[in-house]
Motif scaffolding. Structure first.
Motif, PDB file in Angstrom:
ATOM      1  N   ARG A 109      -8.955  20.212 -12.596  1.00  0.00           N
ATOM      2  CA  ARG A 109      -7.939  20.919 -12.076  1.00  0.00           C
ATOM      3  C   ARG A 109      -7.623  20.721 -10.642  1.00  0.00           C
ATOM      4  O   ARG A 109      -6.352  20.836 -10.236  1.00  0.00           O
ATOM      5  N   THR A 110      -8.683  20.800  -9.984  1.00  0.00           N
ATOM      6  CA  THR A 110      -8.661  20.563  -8.415  1.00  0.00           C
ATOM      7  C   THR A 110      -7.619  19.231  -8.110  1.00  0.00           C
ATOM      8  O   THR A 110      -6.687  19.281  -7.208  1.00  0.00           O
ATOM      9  N   GLU A 111      -8.163  18.247  -8.737  1.00  0.00           N
ATOM     10  CA  GLU A 111      -7.348  16.902  -8.359  1.00  0.00           C
ATOM     11  C   GLU A 111      -5.745  17.049  -9.064  1.00  0.00           C
ATOM     12  O   GLU A 111      -5.204  16.158  -8.658  1.00  0.00           O
ATOM     13  N   ALA A 112      -5.627  17.773 -10.179  1.00  0.00           N
ATOM     14  CA  ALA A 112      -4.478  17.386 -11.067  1.00  0.00           C
ATOM     15  C   ALA A 112      -3.157  17.290 -10.445  1.00  0.00           C
ATOM     16  O   ALA A 112      -2.364  16.279 -10.836  1.00  0.00           O
ATOM     17  N   THR A 113      -2.850  18.273  -9.379  1.00  0.00           N
ATOM     18  CA  THR A 113      -1.479  18.134  -9.043  1.00  0.00           C
ATOM     19  C   THR A 113      -1.356  16.792  -7.996  1.00  0.00           C
ATOM     20  O   THR A 113      -0.199  15.981  -8.498  1.00  0.00           O
ATOM     21  N   GLY A 114      -2.064  16.279  -7.361  1.00  0.00           N
ATOM     22  CA  GLY A 114      -2.036  15.158  -6.620  1.00  0.00           C
ATOM     23  C   GLY A 114      -2.131  13.888  -7.559  1.00  0.00           C
ATOM     24  O   GLY A 114      -1.214  12.895  -7.325  1.00  0.00           O
ATOM     25  N   TYR A 115      -3.196  13.895  -8.228  1.00  0.00           N
ATOM     26  CA  TYR A 115      -3.419  12.871  -9.344  1.00  0.00           C
ATOM     27  C   TYR A 115      -2.063  12.584 -10.040  1.00  0.00           C
ATOM     28  O   TYR A 115      -1.489  11.426 -10.370  1.00  0.00           O
ATOM     29  N   GLY A 116      -1.463  13.860 -10.591  1.00  0.00           N
ATOM     30  CA  GLY A 116       0.105  13.766 -11.421  1.00  0.00           C
ATOM     31  C   GLY A 116       0.941  13.149 -10.530  1.00  0.00           C
ATOM     32  O   GLY A 116       1.885  12.565 -11.074  1.00  0.00           O
ATOM     33  N   ALA A 117       1.061  13.607  -9.332  1.00  0.00           N
ATOM     34  CA  ALA A 117       2.345  12.967  -8.561  1.00  0.00           C
ATOM     35  C   ALA A 117       2.237  11.362  -8.318  1.00  0.00           C
ATOM     36  O   ALA A 117       3.126  10.931  -8.277  1.00  0.00           O
ATOM     37  N   VAL A 118       0.867  10.985  -8.334  1.00  0.00           N
ATOM     38  CA  VAL A 118       0.761   9.562  -8.387  1.00  0.00           C
ATOM     39  C   VAL A 118       0.915   8.918  -9.647  1.00  0.00           C
ATOM     40  O   VAL A 118       1.447   7.796  -9.803  1.00  0.00           O
ATOM     41  N   TYR A 119       0.499   9.386 -10.667  1.00  0.00           N
ATOM     42  CA  TYR A 119       0.779   9.154 -12.050  1.00  0.00           C
ATOM     43  C   TYR A 119       2.325   9.041 -12.286  1.00  0.00           C
ATOM     44  O   TYR A 119       2.743   8.053 -13.006  1.00  0.00           O
ATOM     45  N   MET A 120       3.064  10.026 -11.829  1.00  0.00           N
ATOM     46  CA  MET A 120       4.454  10.053 -12.090  1.00  0.00           C
ATOM     47  C   MET A 120       4.988   8.810 -11.072  1.00  0.00           C
ATOM     48  O   MET A 120       5.890   8.127 -11.584  1.00  0.00           O
ATOM     49  N   LEU A 128       7.537   3.280 -11.060  1.00  0.00           N
ATOM     50  CA  LEU A 128       7.420   1.810 -10.777  1.00  0.00           C
ATOM     51  C   LEU A 128       7.125   0.927 -11.878  1.00  0.00           C
ATOM     52  O   LEU A 128       7.891  -0.124 -11.730  1.00  0.00           O
ATOM     53  N   LYS A 129       6.495   1.212 -12.785  1.00  0.00           N
ATOM     54  CA  LYS A 129       6.262   0.424 -13.878  1.00  0.00           C
ATOM     55  C   LYS A 129       7.810   0.203 -14.744  1.00  0.00           C
ATOM     56  O   LYS A 129       7.980  -0.992 -15.122  1.00  0.00           O
ATOM     57  N   HIS A 130       8.284   1.222 -14.858  1.00  0.00           N
ATOM     58  CA  HIS A 130       9.468   1.344 -15.537  1.00  0.00           C
ATOM     59  C   HIS A 130      10.841   0.623 -14.746  1.00  0.00           C
ATOM     60  O   HIS A 130      11.323  -0.046 -15.361  1.00  0.00           O
ATOM     61  N   HIS A 131      10.366   0.291 -13.583  1.00  0.00           N
ATOM     62  CA  HIS A 131      11.346  -0.780 -12.760  1.00  0.00           C
ATOM     63  C   HIS A 131      10.513  -1.817 -12.363  1.00  0.00           C
ATOM     64  O   HIS A 131      11.101  -2.484 -11.482  1.00  0.00           O
ATOM     65  N   GLY A 132       9.744  -2.456 -12.920  1.00  0.00           N
ATOM     66  CA  GLY A 132       8.971  -3.552 -12.859  1.00  0.00           C
ATOM     67  C   GLY A 132       8.129  -3.716 -11.632  1.00  0.00           C
ATOM     68  O   GLY A 132       7.966  -4.754 -11.184  1.00  0.00           O
ATOM     69  N   HIS A 133       7.637  -2.684 -11.013  1.00  0.00           N
ATOM     70  CA  HIS A 133       6.780  -2.541  -9.850  1.00  0.00           C
ATOM     71  C   HIS A 133       5.308  -2.098 -10.072  1.00  0.00           C
ATOM     72  O   HIS A 133       5.164  -1.569 -11.218  1.00  0.00           O
ATOM     73  N   THR A 134       4.442  -2.326  -9.302  1.00  0.00           N
ATOM     74  CA  THR A 134       3.064  -1.699  -9.526  1.00  0.00           C
ATOM     75  C   THR A 134       2.823  -1.054  -7.986  1.00  0.00           C
ATOM     76  O   THR A 134       3.307  -1.119  -7.032  1.00  0.00           O
ATOM     77  N   LEU A 135       1.691  -0.116  -8.226  1.00  0.00           N
ATOM     78  CA  LEU A 135       1.346   0.546  -7.076  1.00  0.00           C
ATOM     79  C   LEU A 135       0.322  -0.312  -6.198  1.00  0.00           C
ATOM     80  O   LEU A 135       0.291  -0.010  -4.980  1.00  0.00           O
ATOM     81  N   GLU A 136      -0.282  -1.308  -6.779  1.00  0.00           N
ATOM     82  CA  GLU A 136      -1.180  -1.886  -6.048  1.00  0.00           C
ATOM     83  C   GLU A 136      -0.714  -2.765  -4.913  1.00  0.00           C
ATOM     84  O   GLU A 136       0.494  -3.557  -4.810  1.00  0.00           O
ATOM     85  N   TYR A 146      -5.855  14.915  -2.906  1.00  0.00           N
ATOM     86  CA  TYR A 146      -6.030  14.137  -4.345  1.00  0.00           C
ATOM     87  C   TYR A 146      -4.646  13.063  -4.551  1.00  0.00           C
ATOM     88  O   TYR A 146      -5.035  12.320  -5.240  1.00  0.00           O
ATOM     89  N   THR A 147      -3.801  13.070  -3.806  1.00  0.00           N
ATOM     90  CA  THR A 147      -2.805  12.016  -3.754  1.00  0.00           C
ATOM     91  C   THR A 147      -3.256  11.034  -3.134  1.00  0.00           C
ATOM     92  O   THR A 147      -3.306   9.633  -3.577  1.00  0.00           O
ATOM     93  N   VAL A 148      -3.824  11.197  -1.834  1.00  0.00           N
ATOM     94  CA  VAL A 148      -4.391   9.895  -1.211  1.00  0.00           C
ATOM     95  C   VAL A 148      -5.354   9.476  -2.084  1.00  0.00           C
ATOM     96  O   VAL A 148      -5.621   8.181  -2.201  1.00  0.00           O
ATOM     97  N   GLU A 149      -6.291  10.256  -2.598  1.00  0.00           N
ATOM     98  CA  GLU A 149      -7.492   9.661  -3.341  1.00  0.00           C
ATOM     99  C   GLU A 149      -7.066   8.733  -4.635  1.00  0.00           C
ATOM    100  O   GLU A 149      -7.461   7.619  -4.711  1.00  0.00           O
ATOM    101  N   LYS A 150      -5.966   9.427  -5.316  1.00  0.00           N
ATOM    102  CA  LYS A 150      -5.480   8.654  -6.424  1.00  0.00           C
ATOM    103  C   LYS A 150      -4.683   7.243  -5.996  1.00  0.00           C
ATOM    104  O   LYS A 150      -4.990   5.975  -6.745  1.00  0.00           O
ATOM    105  N   VAL A 151      -4.008   7.502  -5.006  1.00  0.00           N
ATOM    106  CA  VAL A 151      -3.158   6.001  -4.569  1.00  0.00           C
ATOM    107  C   VAL A 151      -4.336   4.872  -4.098  1.00  0.00           C
ATOM    108  O   VAL A 151      -4.178   4.018  -4.323  1.00  0.00           O
ATOM    109  N   THR A 152      -5.409   5.390  -3.589  1.00  0.00           N
ATOM    110  CA  THR A 152      -6.565   4.517  -3.077  1.00  0.00           C
ATOM    111  C   THR A 152      -7.105   3.976  -4.124  1.00  0.00           C
ATOM    112  O   THR A 152      -7.306   2.808  -4.190  1.00  0.00           O
ATOM    113  N   GLN A 153      -7.433   4.692  -5.162  1.00  0.00           N
ATOM    114  CA  GLN A 153      -8.195   4.088  -6.317  1.00  0.00           C
ATOM    115  C   GLN A 153      -7.296   3.363  -7.157  1.00  0.00           C
ATOM    116  O   GLN A 153      -7.882   2.326  -7.878  1.00  0.00           O
ATOM    117  N   LEU A 154      -5.912   3.492  -6.788  1.00  0.00           N
ATOM    118  CA  LEU A 154      -5.059   2.394  -7.808  1.00  0.00           C
ATOM    119  C   LEU A 154      -4.804   1.342  -6.973  1.00  0.00           C
ATOM    120  O   LEU A 154      -3.565   0.548  -7.351  1.00  0.00           O
TER     121      LEU A 154
END
Ligand code: NDP
Length: 451
Positions: A211-222, A227-235, A250-258
């Motif tokens: 729950r703590t991570e969910a909003t930030g992680y979700g914004a990065v998943y979106m 990006l994927k739908h338009h032929g790009h990646t986050l990497e 948690y947005t920063v955490e997930k962007v970095t993990q990806l």
């Protein structure tokens, strides 16, 4: 029934009426306009929604509760604040939405948040209505005991209006784990029952993993899905993030993990620019600074010897991706033009309505991928919905299970945006999210008849 022969006339007349009934509530006008501008064209040839005045009914909250909150500070002074709960719509489930503590909180802000929450909750596919609440209390500089006394006084009144089948609050700006715990404790004491009346609770007393991570992680998943739908990646992409609270961290955490690199974070004092990227170790410093020491982001600049820019947002820093994660209207038309000029590809709104109308228009004109808040930050309330389910079933799912469910919900939201937002081969995510969120709520309101 909408008044006017053309879509534009109907929109103008509708907004005139709304502004007359809600004078001076500029944030509420802004949020409703963003929705009405896409919903009115959609219902123009659908008399079933027009005759039942669905949009008019959906833009008037079911009820607004306002109350006095009296508490005593550490010096023994009696202090008075104003508390609110806007119960916007429970057509598809119990009212659900966060509590915000902020010194200049207004009813206009709470009404926009509660309205947006109704459509956002619908998009998650879970049975939750929309609400928002809070108080003009400033937790900054207050001792733990003062915050505890305020939370207890606030909940003493709020407890009359909420319940696991009625209204289930959560956190928001100024309300994190500490405040939720004080409020839940007071509810439990008053009601003499242990129920899932709040979400975002501690793990020891019915909270959900992720729950703590969910909003930030979700914004990065979106962002990842767009990006994927338009032929790009986050990497390999460089990202700017605003804010340094729950959503931003948690947005920063997930962007970095990806595999992305985040170069900015901010608070209301200004932003830091770290060209090497905010890695795991530096993010741990920020979490400690913000969650435990309750310090200022400028301390990061001193610790890691990077630039601090006082009283500015980070939008002039060149980037591929932008994540506004602080507060409403923090990114204006000029900021949007600067991002576009610097080659920004995509924006995912972690905060609620962080982009002003001029900014949204600029992103859409430049065909920047733009995920509006009601889609991009729905991950938090989605996991809150899962917390409610776990509380009802009296069990807890594992971290992996919950992350998978969150991932799937964000993919489903992206699909709804594609389904309802595709026009001339391109995706208008704002339109898609508005229509996707609207249909379920509108159909439920229709089914109930005139109530
Ligand atoms: P936090 O209180 O944890 O953090 C808020 C951050 O925004 C802080 O860094 C704060 O800085 C900054 N901020 C607040 N007001 C301003 C301002 N006027 N100008 C510049 N910076 C500001 O809140 P959250 O992270 O929980 O919420 C951030 C946004 O995300 C809000 O729009 C909220 O509604 C939205 N949201 C949150 C969800 C959640 O699960 N928490 C769910 C969905 C949306 P400072 O400390 O200096 O005030």
């Amino acid at each position: 029934m909408m008044i006017g022969n053309t879509v534009q006339e109907q929109l103008d007349n509708f907004m005139q009426g709304l502004k007359r009934r809600n004078q001076g509530q500029t944030e509420f006008h802004q949020a409703v306009y963003e929705v009405a501008a896409t919903i009115i064209p959609y219902i123009y040839d659908k008399p079933i929604y027009q005759e039942a005045a669905i949009l008019e009914r959906l833009t008037e909250p079911d009820r607004i509760i306002s109350f006095r909150v009296c508490w005593e500070d550490d010096q023994g002074n009696v202090r008075t604040n104003r508390g609110y709960r806007v119960q916007h719509c429970n057509a598809i489930g119990p009212y659900k939405g966060g509590i915000r503590f902020h010194h200049d909180l207004s009813l206009s802000v709470l009404k926009f948040l509660a309205f947006e929450q109704t459509l956002k909750n619908s998009l998650t596919g879970l049975p939750m209505g929309g609400a928002k609440g809070g108080a003009d209390f400033n937790p900054k500089g207050k001792s733990d005991r003062e915050v505890m006394r305020f939370c207890q006084a606030f909940m003493t009144e709020l407890s009359r209006h909420i319940g696991p089948f009625t209204d289930v609050p959560a956190g928001d700006i100024g309300v994190g784990a500490r405040e939720i715990s004080y409020m839940f404790g007071q509810f439990k004491r008053i009601a003499n029952e242990f129920t899932g009346v709040m979400t975002g609770k501690g793990l020891a007393f019915g909270g959900s993993l992720i729950r703590t991570e969910a909003t930030g992680y979700g914004a990065v998943y979106m962002m990842e899905d767009m990006l994927k739908h338009h032929g790009h990646t986050l990497e390999g992409k460089t990202a700017v993030v605003s804010g340094s609270g729950n959503v931003a961290e948690y947005t920063v955490e997930k962007v970095t993990q990806l595999g992305g690199k985040v170069v900015t974070m901010s608070d209301s004092g200004g932003f830091i620019y770290d060209p090497d990227g905010i890695n795991e170790e530096k993010l741990a410093f920020i979490k400690e600074l913000k969650q435990v020491k309750r310090g200022r982001i400028s301390e990061y600049a001193k610790e890691f010897e990077v630039e601090f820019h006082a009283k500015q947002g980070p939008w002039a820093v060149p980037c591929d991706l932008a994540f506004p994660c602080a507060t409403q209207n923090e990114l204006n038309g000029q900021d949007a033009e600067t991002l576009i000029k610097n080659g920004c590809l995509a924006v995912s709104e972690g905060a609620n309505m962080p982009t002003e109308q001029e900014g949204v228009k600029a992103f859409q004109k430049a065909k920047i991928l733009f995920a509006p808040s009601k889609a991009a930050n729905a991950g938090g309330v989605a996991v809150s919905g899962l917390e409610m389910t776990q509380n009802s079933m009296r069990l807890s799912w594992s971290r992996e299970e919950l992350d998978q469910r969150l991932r799937q919900i964000m993919m489903d939201i992206h699909s709804q945006c594609v389904e309802y937002g595709t026009e001339n081969g391109e995706i208008n995510y704002l339109k898609g999210a508005n229509i996707g969120g609207f249909i379920k709520v509108a159909d439920a309101i229709l089914a109930y008849g005139i109530i």
